[in-house]
Design a protein around this motif. Structure first.
Motif, PDB file in Angstrom:
ATOM      1  N   ALA A  69       0.864  -1.293  -0.067  1.00  0.00           N
ATOM      2  CA  ALA A  69       0.117   0.017   0.013  1.00  0.00           C
ATOM      3  C   ALA A  69       0.929   1.249  -0.068  1.00  0.00           C
ATOM      4  O   ALA A  69       0.561   2.433  -0.528  1.00  0.00           O
ATOM      5  CB  ALA A  69      -0.893  -0.179   1.267  1.00  0.00           C
ATOM      6  N   ALA A  70       2.150   1.160   0.589  1.00  0.00           N
ATOM      7  CA  ALA A  70       2.942   2.466   0.748  1.00  0.00           C
ATOM      8  C   ALA A  70       3.441   2.478  -0.521  1.00  0.00           C
ATOM      9  O   ALA A  70       3.666   3.792  -0.891  1.00  0.00           O
ATOM     10  CB  ALA A  70       3.951   2.384   1.950  1.00  0.00           C
ATOM     11  N   ALA A  71       3.843   1.557  -1.241  1.00  0.00           N
ATOM     12  CA  ALA A  71       4.519   1.558  -2.554  1.00  0.00           C
ATOM     13  C   ALA A  71       3.673   1.912  -3.669  1.00  0.00           C
ATOM     14  O   ALA A  71       4.160   2.486  -4.588  1.00  0.00           O
ATOM     15  CB  ALA A  71       5.277   0.248  -2.655  1.00  0.00           C
ATOM     16  N   CYS A  72       2.592   1.615  -3.721  1.00  0.00           N
ATOM     17  CA  CYS A  72       1.554   1.634  -4.613  1.00  0.00           C
ATOM     18  C   CYS A  72       0.473   2.748  -4.175  1.00  0.00           C
ATOM     19  O   CYS A  72      -0.742   2.711  -4.089  1.00  0.00           O
ATOM     20  CB  CYS A  72       0.724   0.519  -5.012  1.00  0.00           C
ATOM     21  SG  CYS A  72       1.973  -1.044  -5.307  1.00  0.00           S
ATOM     22  N   SER A  73       1.094   3.995  -3.960  1.00  0.00           N
ATOM     23  CA  SER A  73       0.145   4.976  -3.282  1.00  0.00           C
ATOM     24  C   SER A  73      -0.664   5.724  -4.137  1.00  0.00           C
ATOM     25  O   SER A  73      -1.588   6.623  -3.870  1.00  0.00           O
ATOM     26  CB  SER A  73       1.228   5.842  -2.493  1.00  0.00           C
ATOM     27  OG  SER A  73       2.083   6.611  -3.569  1.00  0.00           O
ATOM     28  N   ASP A  74      -0.689   5.381  -5.504  1.00  0.00           N
ATOM     29  CA  ASP A  74      -1.376   6.018  -6.562  1.00  0.00           C
ATOM     30  C   ASP A  74      -2.822   5.214  -6.904  1.00  0.00           C
ATOM     31  O   ASP A  74      -3.429   5.526  -7.941  1.00  0.00           O
ATOM     32  CB  ASP A  74      -0.724   6.398  -7.669  1.00  0.00           C
ATOM     33  CG  ASP A  74       0.104   5.250  -8.393  1.00  0.00           C
ATOM     34  OD1 ASP A  74       0.215   4.206  -7.779  1.00  0.00           O
ATOM     35  OD2 ASP A  74       0.547   5.126  -9.470  1.00  0.00           O
ATOM     36  N   VAL A  75      -2.987   4.131  -6.232  1.00  0.00           N
ATOM     37  CA  VAL A  75      -3.780   2.951  -6.612  1.00  0.00           C
ATOM     38  C   VAL A  75      -5.472   3.754  -6.469  1.00  0.00           C
ATOM     39  O   VAL A  75      -5.503   4.172  -5.264  1.00  0.00           O
ATOM     40  CB  VAL A  75      -3.930   1.869  -5.544  1.00  0.00           C
ATOM     41  CG1 VAL A  75      -5.096   0.968  -5.745  1.00  0.00           C
ATOM     42  CG2 VAL A  75      -2.730   0.913  -6.038  1.00  0.00           C
ATOM     43  N   ARG A 115      -8.215  -2.651   4.506  1.00  0.00           N
ATOM     44  CA  ARG A 115      -7.943  -1.739   5.445  1.00  0.00           C
ATOM     45  C   ARG A 115      -6.562  -1.014   5.064  1.00  0.00           C
ATOM     46  O   ARG A 115      -6.808   0.098   5.284  1.00  0.00           O
ATOM     47  CB  ARG A 115      -7.575  -2.637   6.604  1.00  0.00           C
ATOM     48  CG  ARG A 115      -8.868  -3.104   7.467  1.00  0.00           C
ATOM     49  CD  ARG A 115      -8.495  -4.237   8.625  1.00  0.00           C
ATOM     50  NE  ARG A 115      -9.493  -4.579   9.486  1.00  0.00           N
ATOM     51  CZ  ARG A 115      -9.688  -5.370  10.392  1.00  0.00           C
ATOM     52  NH1 ARG A 115      -8.536  -6.173  10.599  1.00  0.00           N
ATOM     53  NH2 ARG A 115     -10.617  -5.708  11.113  1.00  0.00           N
ATOM     54  N   ALA A 116      -5.599  -1.733   4.335  1.00  0.00           N
ATOM     55  CA  ALA A 116      -4.467  -1.093   4.078  1.00  0.00           C
ATOM     56  C   ALA A 116      -4.975   0.027   3.104  1.00  0.00           C
ATOM     57  O   ALA A 116      -3.933   1.179   2.750  1.00  0.00           O
ATOM     58  CB  ALA A 116      -3.323  -2.177   3.642  1.00  0.00           C
ATOM     59  N   PHE A 117      -5.435  -0.375   1.907  1.00  0.00           N
ATOM     60  CA  PHE A 117      -5.618   0.519   0.589  1.00  0.00           C
ATOM     61  C   PHE A 117      -6.770   1.423   0.770  1.00  0.00           C
ATOM     62  O   PHE A 117      -6.950   2.574   0.083  1.00  0.00           O
ATOM     63  CB  PHE A 117      -5.917  -0.371  -0.475  1.00  0.00           C
ATOM     64  CG  PHE A 117      -4.733  -0.811  -1.095  1.00  0.00           C
ATOM     65  CD1 PHE A 117      -3.959  -0.001  -2.024  1.00  0.00           C
ATOM     66  CD2 PHE A 117      -4.146  -2.117  -0.730  1.00  0.00           C
ATOM     67  CE1 PHE A 117      -2.718  -0.290  -2.434  1.00  0.00           C
ATOM     68  CE2 PHE A 117      -2.808  -2.523  -1.058  1.00  0.00           C
ATOM     69  CZ  PHE A 117      -2.211  -1.595  -2.170  1.00  0.00           C
ATOM     70  N   ALA A 118      -7.630   1.419   1.871  1.00  0.00           N
ATOM     71  CA  ALA A 118      -8.618   2.473   2.183  1.00  0.00           C
ATOM     72  C   ALA A 118      -8.266   3.723   2.190  1.00  0.00           C
ATOM     73  O   ALA A 118      -8.870   4.793   1.447  1.00  0.00           O
ATOM     74  CB  ALA A 118      -9.840   2.074   3.096  1.00  0.00           C
ATOM     75  N   PRO A 119      -7.362   4.089   2.894  1.00  0.00           N
ATOM     76  CA  PRO A 119      -6.746   5.441   3.072  1.00  0.00           C
ATOM     77  C   PRO A 119      -6.123   5.868   1.462  1.00  0.00           C
ATOM     78  O   PRO A 119      -6.043   7.204   1.101  1.00  0.00           O
ATOM     79  CB  PRO A 119      -5.613   5.462   4.013  1.00  0.00           C
ATOM     80  CG  PRO A 119      -5.737   4.205   5.008  1.00  0.00           C
ATOM     81  CD  PRO A 119      -6.725   3.223   3.790  1.00  0.00           C
ATOM     82  N   VAL A 120      -5.632   4.987   0.868  1.00  0.00           N
ATOM     83  CA  VAL A 120      -4.773   5.482  -0.543  1.00  0.00           C
ATOM     84  C   VAL A 120      -6.131   5.731  -1.638  1.00  0.00           C
ATOM     85  O   VAL A 120      -6.171   6.636  -2.177  1.00  0.00           O
ATOM     86  CB  VAL A 120      -4.155   4.225  -1.066  1.00  0.00           C
ATOM     87  CG1 VAL A 120      -3.795   4.346  -2.411  1.00  0.00           C
ATOM     88  CG2 VAL A 120      -3.015   3.849   0.041  1.00  0.00           C
ATOM     89  N   LEU A 121      -7.227   4.873  -1.451  1.00  0.00           N
ATOM     90  CA  LEU A 121      -8.269   5.168  -2.052  1.00  0.00           C
ATOM     91  C   LEU A 121      -8.843   6.477  -1.753  1.00  0.00           C
ATOM     92  O   LEU A 121      -9.153   7.297  -2.727  1.00  0.00           O
ATOM     93  CB  LEU A 121      -9.303   3.930  -2.071  1.00  0.00           C
ATOM     94  CG  LEU A 121      -8.915   2.714  -2.552  1.00  0.00           C
ATOM     95  CD1 LEU A 121     -10.114   1.639  -2.396  1.00  0.00           C
ATOM     96  CD2 LEU A 121      -8.683   2.437  -4.004  1.00  0.00           C
ATOM     97  N   GLY A 122      -9.175   6.649  -0.760  1.00  0.00           N
ATOM     98  CA  GLY A 122      -9.602   8.041  -0.365  1.00  0.00           C
ATOM     99  C   GLY A 122      -8.673   9.249  -0.758  1.00  0.00           C
ATOM    100  O   GLY A 122      -9.496  10.202  -0.928  1.00  0.00           O
ATOM    101  N   ALA A 123      -7.417   9.029  -0.415  1.00  0.00           N
ATOM    102  CA  ALA A 123      -6.599  10.190  -1.136  1.00  0.00           C
ATOM    103  C   ALA A 123      -6.587  10.494  -2.327  1.00  0.00           C
ATOM    104  O   ALA A 123      -6.366  11.524  -2.991  1.00  0.00           O
ATOM    105  CB  ALA A 123      -5.245   9.981  -0.535  1.00  0.00           C
ATOM    106  N   ASN A 124      -7.022   9.306  -3.246  1.00  0.00           N
ATOM    107  CA  ASN A 124      -7.112   9.414  -4.696  1.00  0.00           C
ATOM    108  C   ASN A 124      -8.647   9.452  -5.268  1.00  0.00           C
ATOM    109  O   ASN A 124      -8.857   9.249  -6.413  1.00  0.00           O
ATOM    110  CB  ASN A 124      -6.450   8.130  -5.225  1.00  0.00           C
ATOM    111  CG  ASN A 124      -4.920   8.221  -5.108  1.00  0.00           C
ATOM    112  OD1 ASN A 124      -4.151   9.300  -4.996  1.00  0.00           O
ATOM    113  ND2 ASN A 124      -4.425   6.992  -4.685  1.00  0.00           N
ATOM    114  N   GLY A 125      -9.295  10.354  -4.525  1.00  0.00           N
ATOM    115  CA  GLY A 125     -10.553  10.601  -4.925  1.00  0.00           C
ATOM    116  C   GLY A 125     -11.734   9.494  -4.642  1.00  0.00           C
ATOM    117  O   GLY A 125     -12.717   9.521  -4.972  1.00  0.00           O
TER     118      GLY A 125
END
Length: 250
Positions: A69-75, A115-125
């Protein structure tokens, strides 16, 4: 969310079967793709040649999931596809740990990645999540008891995730998939869908904002038969279990 070229997707279990088909379809339609696999070296060369980036991700390893999730922060699209079928009975199991492993991969795995990618998705719209499930999620399926139990758990996970992440605009689509021509279904007789058709149906459902999608004829027919006569449908599944046992001598 009307097209795919603006998406950056991470697909778990992208080294074969439905996962590889999702990755290929996304690449063909202009998306950026992270092809996730426990062994990134197993990601097919044709996906890498088409532009996919292999990512090490064992969905049962929370530390590795967090690193991904940290490495793929644009998902902006997470496809929870990785799955495991132990081929065991549930109650009368030869291996009492098989059902636990199925639950680890098929339920706790998507929970870990969500759980790991939910914040990433939120940050990307907001983005979207696709959970690849099975007809075994809509009715107790005794010849794949541990698998069925884990998939219905992830069906419920899909709905709960949708509600929890609604404020950040994340869509969640659960796919009810029938028999598909993959290694996991190698023991299944009869007609099978092509993985590419499942991927196309799943992506279409996600773009339409569908909550649950029956991706193929078997899924649609199974749901219809279950709705018409649940008891008869369940008896039919039980007969399949016992017929299999007679053929295999188990």
């Amino acid at each position: 969310m009307s097209d795919l070229k603006d998406f950056t997707a991470l697909v778990t279990g992208a080294n074969r079967g439905i996962g590889a088909a999702f990755a290929a379809e996304l690449l063909a339609r202009g998306a950026k793709v992270y092809a996730g696999a426990r062994d990134p070296g197993s990601v097919p060369a044709e996906l890498l040649d088409a532009g996919a980036e292999a990512v090490a991700i064992d969905v049962t390893d929370r530390d590795q999931v967090a690193k991904a999730a940290a490495a793929c922060s644009d998902v902006s699209l997470l496809i929870n596809n990785a799955g495991y079928h132990a081929g065991q009975r549930l109650v009368l199991a030869d291996d009492p740990d098989a059902a636990r492993q199925e639950m680890e991969v098929n339920y706790f795995g998507p929970l870990n990645t969500t759980r790991a990618f939910a914040p990433v998705l939120g940050a990307n719209g907001g983005g979207a999540i696709i959970n690849v499930l099975s007809v075994a999620a809509i009715a107790p399926t005794p010849f794949m008891g541990g698998y069925s139990t884990s998939k219905v758990a992830t069906l419920y996970l899909s709905g709960i995730t949708r509600d929890e992440l609604e404020p950040q605009g994340t869509r969640v689509t659960a796919l009810i998939v029938g028999s598909v021509d993959t290694r996991m279904a190698g023991h299944v007789a009869g007609d099978k869908e092509q993985p590419s058709d499942i991927a196309k149906a799943g992506l279409k459902a996600m773009l339409r904002g569908e909550h649950v999608c029956d991706t193929d004829w078997m899924a649609v027919d199974s749901r219809a038969r279950l709705a018409r006569d649940p008891a008869r449908y369940q008896r039919g599944l039980a007969r399949l279990l016992h017929a299999t046992e007679l053929r295999t001598g188990r």
